[in-house]
Design a protein around this motif. Structure first.
Motif, PDB file in Angstrom:
ATOM      1  N   ILE A  49       1.097  -1.271  -0.183  1.00 11.65           N
ATOM      2  CA  ILE A  49      -0.082  -0.097   0.288  1.00 11.65           C
ATOM      3  C   ILE A  49       0.940   1.388   0.016  1.00 11.65           C
ATOM      4  O   ILE A  49       2.296   0.932   0.313  1.00 11.65           O
ATOM      5  CB  ILE A  49      -0.776   0.016   1.095  1.00 11.65           C
ATOM      6  CG1 ILE A  49      -0.273   0.052   2.372  1.00 11.65           C
ATOM      7  CG2 ILE A  49      -1.954  -1.229   1.311  1.00 11.65           C
ATOM      8  CD1 ILE A  49      -1.050   0.333   3.853  1.00 11.65           C
ATOM      9  N   ASP A  50       0.074   2.285  -0.315  1.00  4.54           N
ATOM     10  CA  ASP A  50       1.017   3.688   0.021  1.00  4.54           C
ATOM     11  C   ASP A  50       0.595   4.660   0.918  1.00  4.54           C
ATOM     12  O   ASP A  50      -0.742   4.474   1.086  1.00  4.54           O
ATOM     13  CB  ASP A  50       0.793   4.331  -1.435  1.00  4.54           C
ATOM     14  CG  ASP A  50       1.484   3.732  -2.761  1.00  4.54           C
ATOM     15  OD1 ASP A  50       2.539   2.925  -2.525  1.00  4.54           O
ATOM     16  OD2 ASP A  50       1.045   3.566  -3.955  1.00  4.54           O
TER      17      ASP A  50
ATOM     18  N   ILE B 281       3.125  -2.925  10.187  1.00  2.00           N
ATOM     19  CA  ILE B 281       2.054  -2.324   9.518  1.00  2.00           C
ATOM     20  C   ILE B 281       0.873  -3.202   9.529  1.00  2.00           C
ATOM     21  O   ILE B 281       0.951  -4.368   8.821  1.00  2.00           O
ATOM     22  CB  ILE B 281       2.534  -1.553   8.371  1.00  2.00           C
ATOM     23  CG1 ILE B 281       3.550  -0.526   8.777  1.00  2.00           C
ATOM     24  CG2 ILE B 281       1.244  -0.749   7.647  1.00  2.00           C
ATOM     25  CD1 ILE B 281       4.120  -0.050   7.319  1.00  2.00           C
ATOM     26  N   LEU B 282      -0.137  -2.774   9.954  1.00  2.00           N
ATOM     27  CA  LEU B 282      -1.348  -3.862   9.956  1.00  2.00           C
ATOM     28  C   LEU B 282      -2.469  -3.140   9.544  1.00  2.00           C
ATOM     29  O   LEU B 282      -2.914  -1.977   9.772  1.00  2.00           O
ATOM     30  CB  LEU B 282      -1.911  -4.217  11.402  1.00  2.00           C
ATOM     31  CG  LEU B 282      -0.773  -5.028  12.218  1.00  2.00           C
ATOM     32  CD1 LEU B 282      -1.536  -5.539  13.687  1.00  2.00           C
ATOM     33  CD2 LEU B 282      -0.268  -6.149  11.385  1.00  2.00           C
ATOM     34  N   LEU B 283      -3.202  -3.730   8.603  1.00  2.00           N
ATOM     35  CA  LEU B 283      -4.692  -3.429   8.035  1.00  2.00           C
ATOM     36  C   LEU B 283      -5.631  -3.824   8.686  1.00  2.00           C
ATOM     37  O   LEU B 283      -5.426  -5.332   9.099  1.00  2.00           O
ATOM     38  CB  LEU B 283      -4.803  -3.760   6.466  1.00  2.00           C
ATOM     39  CG  LEU B 283      -3.701  -3.034   5.579  1.00  2.00           C
ATOM     40  CD1 LEU B 283      -3.778  -3.592   4.298  1.00  2.00           C
ATOM     41  CD2 LEU B 283      -4.201  -1.614   5.403  1.00  2.00           C
ATOM     42  N   GLY B 284      -6.726  -3.250   9.329  1.00  2.00           N
ATOM     43  CA  GLY B 284      -7.659  -3.908   9.727  1.00  2.00           C
ATOM     44  C   GLY B 284      -8.978  -4.396   9.115  1.00  2.00           C
ATOM     45  O   GLY B 284      -9.118  -3.728   8.127  1.00  2.00           O
TER      46      GLY B 284
ATOM     47  N   LEU C  12      -5.059   2.718  -1.595  1.00  2.00           N
ATOM     48  CA  LEU C  12      -5.311   1.397  -2.078  1.00  2.00           C
ATOM     49  C   LEU C  12      -5.814   1.266  -3.362  1.00  2.00           C
ATOM     50  O   LEU C  12      -6.967   2.005  -3.546  1.00  2.00           O
ATOM     51  CB  LEU C  12      -6.488   0.835  -0.849  1.00  2.00           C
ATOM     52  CG  LEU C  12      -5.658   0.176   0.294  1.00  2.00           C
ATOM     53  CD1 LEU C  12      -6.932  -0.228   1.404  1.00  2.00           C
ATOM     54  CD2 LEU C  12      -5.083  -0.800   0.366  1.00  2.00           C
ATOM     55  N   ASP C  13      -5.599   0.720  -4.312  1.00  2.00           N
ATOM     56  CA  ASP C  13      -6.062   0.505  -5.461  1.00  2.00           C
ATOM     57  C   ASP C  13      -6.203   1.949  -6.414  1.00  2.00           C
ATOM     58  O   ASP C  13      -7.346   1.901  -6.975  1.00  2.00           O
ATOM     59  CB  ASP C  13      -7.339  -0.453  -5.416  1.00  2.00           C
ATOM     60  CG  ASP C  13      -7.873  -0.762  -6.737  1.00  2.00           C
ATOM     61  OD1 ASP C  13      -7.075  -1.202  -7.546  1.00  2.00           O
ATOM     62  OD2 ASP C  13      -8.958  -1.195  -6.697  1.00  2.00           O
ATOM     63  N   GLY C  14      -5.292   2.618  -6.159  1.00  2.00           N
ATOM     64  CA  GLY C  14      -5.374   3.878  -6.693  1.00  2.00           C
ATOM     65  C   GLY C  14      -6.309   5.042  -6.256  1.00  2.00           C
ATOM     66  O   GLY C  14      -6.266   5.885  -6.449  1.00  2.00           O
TER      67      GLY C  14
ATOM     68  N   SER D 244       5.718   3.708  -0.467  1.00  2.00           N
ATOM     69  CA  SER D 244       5.244   2.206  -0.430  1.00  2.00           C
ATOM     70  C   SER D 244       5.669   1.311   0.549  1.00  2.00           C
ATOM     71  O   SER D 244       6.780   1.349   0.889  1.00  2.00           O
ATOM     72  CB  SER D 244       5.787   1.843  -1.845  1.00  2.00           C
ATOM     73  OG  SER D 244       4.978   2.379  -2.857  1.00  2.00           O
ATOM     74  N   VAL D 245       4.866   0.419   1.204  1.00  2.00           N
ATOM     75  CA  VAL D 245       5.062  -0.162   2.260  1.00  2.00           C
ATOM     76  C   VAL D 245       4.327  -1.500   2.249  1.00  2.00           C
ATOM     77  O   VAL D 245       3.316  -1.543   1.475  1.00  2.00           O
ATOM     78  CB  VAL D 245       4.449   0.554   3.614  1.00  2.00           C
ATOM     79  CG1 VAL D 245       5.635   1.769   3.957  1.00  2.00           C
ATOM     80  CG2 VAL D 245       3.291   0.755   3.994  1.00  2.00           C
TER      81      VAL D 245
END
Length: 121
Positions: A16-17, A97-100, A79-81, A27-28
């Motif tokens: 993701i950015d 880094i966590l996405l929930g 996310l996705d542009g 970007s990570v």
């Protein structure tokens, strides 16, 4: 749609950015964590480096490692542009880094480990 991969630990990894306060794009790799009910969790140092604005409030949360206090920042994630301005939790002890699961309000997660398919659509 963004495509992810199952990393060596079998975790759901996505690139993701982040957009910093100076409009820089970084970007990570982020791990999708279905046990995390927020949007995003990062280390405080990363949020500060990005120049994200910190909310005056903090939040006490229960994690797998015990109870901890997390700062709340306003961050911009791509996310996705598509850009999203979201509340981001930050802690000193955070190593990944966590996405929930809040992302599932807008995106559909497909995780087919045996088929090697991982997407957020």
């Amino acid at each position: 749609m963004i495509t992810g991969e199952f990393n060596l630990k079998g975790e759901l990894a996505f690139e993701i950015d982040f957009i910093g306060a100076d409009e820089s794009i970084i970007s990570v790799e982020a791990i999708f964590d279905t046990g995390f009910t927020g949007w995003l969790l990062i280390n405080n140092k990363d949020a500060i480096k990005l120049g994200w604005k910190r909310n005056l409030k903090s939040k006490i949360v229960q994690t797998a490692g015990g109870q901890t206090v997390l700062n709340i920042y306003q961050g911009i994630v791509v996310l996705d542009g598509e850009e999203f301005t979201i509340p981001v939790y930050g802690g000193d002890e955070i190593q990944e880094i966590l996405l929930g699961v809040r992302w599932l309000q807008f995106k559909r997660l497909i995780a087919d480990y045996s088929g090697g398919v991982l997407t957020l659509d």
